[in-house]
Design a protein around this motif. Structure first.
Motif, PDB file in Angstrom:
ATOM      1  N   ASN A 106      87.297  51.106 -63.625  1.00 31.98           N
ATOM      2  CA  ASN A 106      86.820  50.851 -64.982  1.00 31.98           C
ATOM      3  C   ASN A 106      85.560  49.993 -64.926  1.00 31.98           C
ATOM      4  N   PRO A 107      84.411  50.573 -64.511  1.00 32.28           N
ATOM      5  CA  PRO A 107      83.180  49.779 -64.396  1.00 32.28           C
ATOM      6  C   PRO A 107      82.706  49.256 -65.743  1.00 32.28           C
ATOM      7  N   HIS A 108      82.428  47.971 -65.807  1.00 33.46           N
ATOM      8  CA  HIS A 108      81.926  47.351 -67.027  1.00 33.46           C
ATOM      9  C   HIS A 108      81.076  46.142 -66.651  1.00 33.46           C
ATOM     10  N   VAL A 109      80.104  45.847 -67.486  1.00 33.47           N
ATOM     11  CA  VAL A 109      79.153  44.770 -67.212  1.00 33.47           C
ATOM     12  C   VAL A 109      79.523  43.534 -68.016  1.00 33.47           C
ATOM     13  N   HIS A 110      79.603  42.397 -67.326  1.00 30.82           N
ATOM     14  CA  HIS A 110      79.777  41.101 -67.988  1.00 30.82           C
ATOM     15  C   HIS A 110      78.444  40.364 -67.908  1.00 30.82           C
ATOM     16  N   ALA A 111      78.001  39.826 -69.027  1.00 33.00           N
ATOM     17  CA  ALA A 111      76.716  39.125 -69.050  1.00 33.00           C
ATOM     18  C   ALA A 111      76.817  37.853 -69.873  1.00 33.00           C
ATOM     19  N   ILE A 112      76.101  36.832 -69.422  1.00 38.94           N
ATOM     20  CA  ILE A 112      75.857  35.639 -70.229  1.00 38.94           C
ATOM     21  C   ILE A 112      74.385  35.691 -70.588  1.00 38.94           C
ATOM     22  N   ALA A 113      74.091  35.746 -71.886  1.00 43.61           N
ATOM     23  CA  ALA A 113      72.708  35.956 -72.316  1.00 43.61           C
ATOM     24  C   ALA A 113      72.340  35.012 -73.451  1.00 43.61           C
ATOM     25  N   THR A 114      71.082  34.575 -73.457  1.00 44.32           N
ATOM     26  CA  THR A 114      70.591  33.723 -74.547  1.00 44.32           C
ATOM     27  C   THR A 114      70.418  34.558 -75.814  1.00 44.32           C
ATOM     28  N   ARG A 115      70.660  33.927 -76.947  1.00 42.22           N
ATOM     29  CA  ARG A 115      70.457  34.624 -78.214  1.00 42.22           C
ATOM     30  C   ARG A 115      68.976  34.691 -78.557  1.00 42.22           C
ATOM     31  N   ASP A 116      68.220  33.667 -78.156  1.00 46.50           N
ATOM     32  CA  ASP A 116      66.801  33.572 -78.502  1.00 46.50           C
ATOM     33  C   ASP A 116      65.912  34.013 -77.345  1.00 46.50           C
ATOM     34  N   LEU A 117      64.642  34.254 -77.675  1.00 47.23           N
ATOM     35  CA  LEU A 117      63.643  34.614 -76.678  1.00 47.23           C
ATOM     36  C   LEU A 117      62.759  33.411 -76.373  1.00 47.23           C
TER      37      LEU A 117
ATOM     38  N   TYR B  71      81.556  60.298 -79.351  1.00 45.01           N
ATOM     39  CA  TYR B  71      81.648  58.863 -79.638  1.00 45.01           C
ATOM     40  C   TYR B  71      80.614  58.500 -80.705  1.00 45.01           C
ATOM     41  N   PRO B  72      80.902  58.842 -81.966  1.00 46.52           N
ATOM     42  CA  PRO B  72      79.940  58.609 -83.055  1.00 46.52           C
ATOM     43  C   PRO B  72      79.691  57.131 -83.325  1.00 46.52           C
ATOM     44  N   ARG B  73      80.547  56.255 -82.822  1.00 46.91           N
ATOM     45  CA  ARG B  73      80.340  54.812 -82.995  1.00 46.91           C
ATOM     46  C   ARG B  73      79.654  54.174 -81.794  1.00 46.91           C
ATOM     47  N   GLY B  74      79.252  54.988 -80.847  1.00 43.58           N
ATOM     48  CA  GLY B  74      78.614  54.457 -79.647  1.00 43.58           C
ATOM     49  C   GLY B  74      79.640  53.988 -78.635  1.00 43.58           C
ATOM     50  N   PHE B  75      79.148  53.434 -77.526  1.00 47.41           N
ATOM     51  CA  PHE B  75      80.016  52.870 -76.496  1.00 47.41           C
ATOM     52  C   PHE B  75      80.265  51.406 -76.828  1.00 47.41           C
ATOM     53  N   HIS B  76      81.485  50.963 -76.615  1.00 48.28           N
ATOM     54  CA  HIS B  76      81.877  49.619 -77.062  1.00 48.28           C
ATOM     55  C   HIS B  76      81.100  48.516 -76.340  1.00 48.28           C
ATOM     56  N   VAL B  77      80.582  47.568 -77.134  1.00 51.30           N
ATOM     57  CA  VAL B  77      79.920  46.374 -76.612  1.00 51.30           C
ATOM     58  C   VAL B  77      80.538  45.168 -77.309  1.00 51.30           C
ATOM     59  N   TYR B  78      81.052  44.241 -76.525  1.00 52.00           N
ATOM     60  CA  TYR B  78      81.772  43.082 -77.077  1.00 52.00           C
ATOM     61  C   TYR B  78      80.897  41.834 -76.997  1.00 52.00           C
ATOM     62  N   PHE B  79      80.825  41.073 -78.104  1.00 44.76           N
ATOM     63  CA  PHE B  79      80.045  39.836 -78.159  1.00 44.76           C
ATOM     64  C   PHE B  79      80.969  38.655 -78.449  1.00 44.76           C
ATOM     65  N   GLU B  80      80.748  37.552 -77.737  1.00 43.85           N
ATOM     66  CA  GLU B  80      81.489  36.318 -78.003  1.00 43.85           C
ATOM     67  C   GLU B  80      80.537  35.132 -77.828  1.00 43.85           C
TER      68      GLU B  80
ATOM     69  N   HIS C   8      74.094  30.887 -76.486  1.00 40.01           N
ATOM     70  CA  HIS C   8      74.383  31.973 -75.558  1.00 40.01           C
ATOM     71  C   HIS C   8      75.533  32.837 -76.059  1.00 40.01           C
ATOM     72  N   TYR C   9      75.539  34.075 -75.571  1.00 40.89           N
ATOM     73  CA  TYR C   9      76.639  35.002 -75.821  1.00 40.89           C
ATOM     74  C   TYR C   9      77.253  35.424 -74.500  1.00 40.89           C
ATOM     75  N   HIS C  10      78.551  35.653 -74.528  1.00 39.05           N
ATOM     76  CA  HIS C  10      79.216  36.372 -73.444  1.00 39.05           C
ATOM     77  C   HIS C  10      79.345  37.812 -73.924  1.00 39.05           C
ATOM     78  N   ILE C  11      78.701  38.748 -73.222  1.00 40.19           N
ATOM     79  CA  ILE C  11      78.647  40.140 -73.662  1.00 40.19           C
ATOM     80  C   ILE C  11      79.311  41.028 -72.615  1.00 40.19           C
ATOM     81  N   VAL C  12      80.106  41.985 -73.084  1.00 45.73           N
ATOM     82  CA  VAL C  12      80.752  42.944 -72.186  1.00 45.73           C
ATOM     83  C   VAL C  12      80.327  44.354 -72.599  1.00 45.73           C
ATOM     84  N   PHE C  13      79.691  45.061 -71.685  1.00 46.29           N
ATOM     85  CA  PHE C  13      79.258  46.445 -71.915  1.00 46.29           C
ATOM     86  C   PHE C  13      80.262  47.370 -71.219  1.00 46.29           C
TER      87      PHE C  13
END
Length: 371
Positions: A135-146, A195-204, A70-75
């Motif tokens: 500062n709205p942001h999404v926190h998600a716990i997501a599986t790496r695999d399908l 924002y030529p690098r896109g909007f920040h998305v953090y993976f852990e 799993h990943y902890h992802i922040v959008f």
């Protein structure tokens, strides 16, 4: 202000009053009493609601399939776009679904899978930043695999294009805002070019072998607005409140930096009310393979609800509150209902002295002077 927010405020103001009933916990040997008022059930309360979310965090952590990575992802969104959404009174709840959509779509493109293959995602939208700013942001716990729920087949994905995910997030959010006529075509071009690098998305990566790690992240997913341990000082004379917040985290060392902020108590409460989720609004969303298991786990967790003492120990990092502070033995509990509360409260005030949160019996008479 909506009436339901006023109701939540009234509940908070009445929190801790014994006339609504309480639980009488007593050590039979030492005659020490711990009186715990009934929960005010206000979502504004940094004590009662925090303890309630402890049980919810247990439920979330049980849903996760520990056999899958799993990943902890922040959008996140850039500050300029946050200001625009705030000024135009846009409810950013739509970000939850967009985050799940782009993550699922990118995994299917990488693995060349059809719609039968799904990830498992738990996500929530946090409206506030660390110092209670918008500062709205999404926190998600997501599986790496399908996973294919029908055949139980797993498609492993060993590489995720983190940079590509940033562009996916940027394009999806901007297109949605343009489609809903929240932004104009010129503003759309501005946010794409600026924002030529896109909007920040953090993976852990989450260590699924450590149950404590899973629970802590699930707890943060459930409630990330504010913790009462952040409050450093309340000045009754000046009517101000000072709290500590995380200002920065070093990307390599993970070392956290903190700052303090002082504001009027009324403003603090106003911010808490502003960020309070709407009545009956579901904070955590389930996607993919975690849709149905969530219902099953919910039924199991209702049969095994966490106790008040466990929630206190977890939420406030203290020892067992139901252990006698003198002999360390467990206390016996009984419920004092509202019709009994007045007499019992008088008994506490008359016969007991309050020391460090516990009621100690007063001596009937002073001991004789030594000869």
């Amino acid at each position: 202000m909506p009436n339901w927010k006023l109701v939540e405020t009234e509940k908070l103001l009445n929190c801790g009053k014994f006339n609504r009933g309480f639980v009488w916990n007593e050590c039979l040997d030492c005659k020490i009493v711990l009186a715990v008022p009934f929960s005010c059930k206000s979502r504004l309360c940094l004590s009662c609601y925090r303890k309630k979310l402890y049980g919810w965090s247990i439920q979330l952590s049980r849903i996760l399939n520990t056999e899958l990575p799993h990943y902890h992802i922040v959008f996140t969104l850039p500050g300029r776009l946050n200001e625009l959404l705030f000024q135009r009174l846009v409810n950013p709840r739509f970000l939850n679904g967009l985050a799940a959509k782009i993550y699922t779509k990118r995994l299917r493109n990488i693995s060349k899978s059809d719609n039968n293959y799904k990830p498992g995602i738990l996500s929530t939208l946090h409206l506030a930043g660390n110092h209670l700013n918008f500062n709205p942001h999404v926190h998600a716990i997501a599986t790496r695999d399908l996973v294919n729920p029908k055949s139980d087949e797993i498609k492993q994905i060993f590489f995720l294009p983190y940079k590509t995910m940033r562009f996916d997030w940027q394009m999806t959010v901007c297109k949605y805002l343009l489609k809903k006529k929240i932004i104009s075509k010129d503003e759309y071009s501005f946010y794409i070019k600026s924002y030529p690098r896109g909007f920040h998305v953090y993976f852990e990566k989450i260590n699924m072998n450590e149950s404590d790690s899973i629970f802590r992240i699930a707890e943060y997913i459930a409630f990330g607005l504010f913790h009462n341990s952040q409050i450093q000082k309340v000045d009754s004379n000046k009517q101000t409140l000072t709290f500590r917040y995380k200002s920065n985290v070093e990307s390599i060392t993970k070392e956290k930096s903190y700052q303090s902020l002082t504001m009027p108590i009324d403003e603090f409460l106003a911010r808490m009310l502003f960020f309070l989720p709407n009545k009956h609004e579901k904070s955590v969303r389930y996607y993919g393979i975690y849709v149905r298991p969530s219902r099953k786990i919910k039924l199991q967790s209702q049969a095994q609800k966490s106790t008040w003492a466990e929630a206190i120990k977890s939420s406030f990092d203290v020892k067992d509150p139901l252990a006698c502070p003198v002999c360390k033995n467990g206390m016996i509990s009984k419920v004092i209902y509202s019709f009994q509360a007045s007499n019992k409260e008088k008994e506490l005030k008359k016969k007991y002295a309050l020391i460090d949160g516990y009621f100690y019996q007063k001596r009937s008479r002073d001991p004789p002077d030594a000869f």
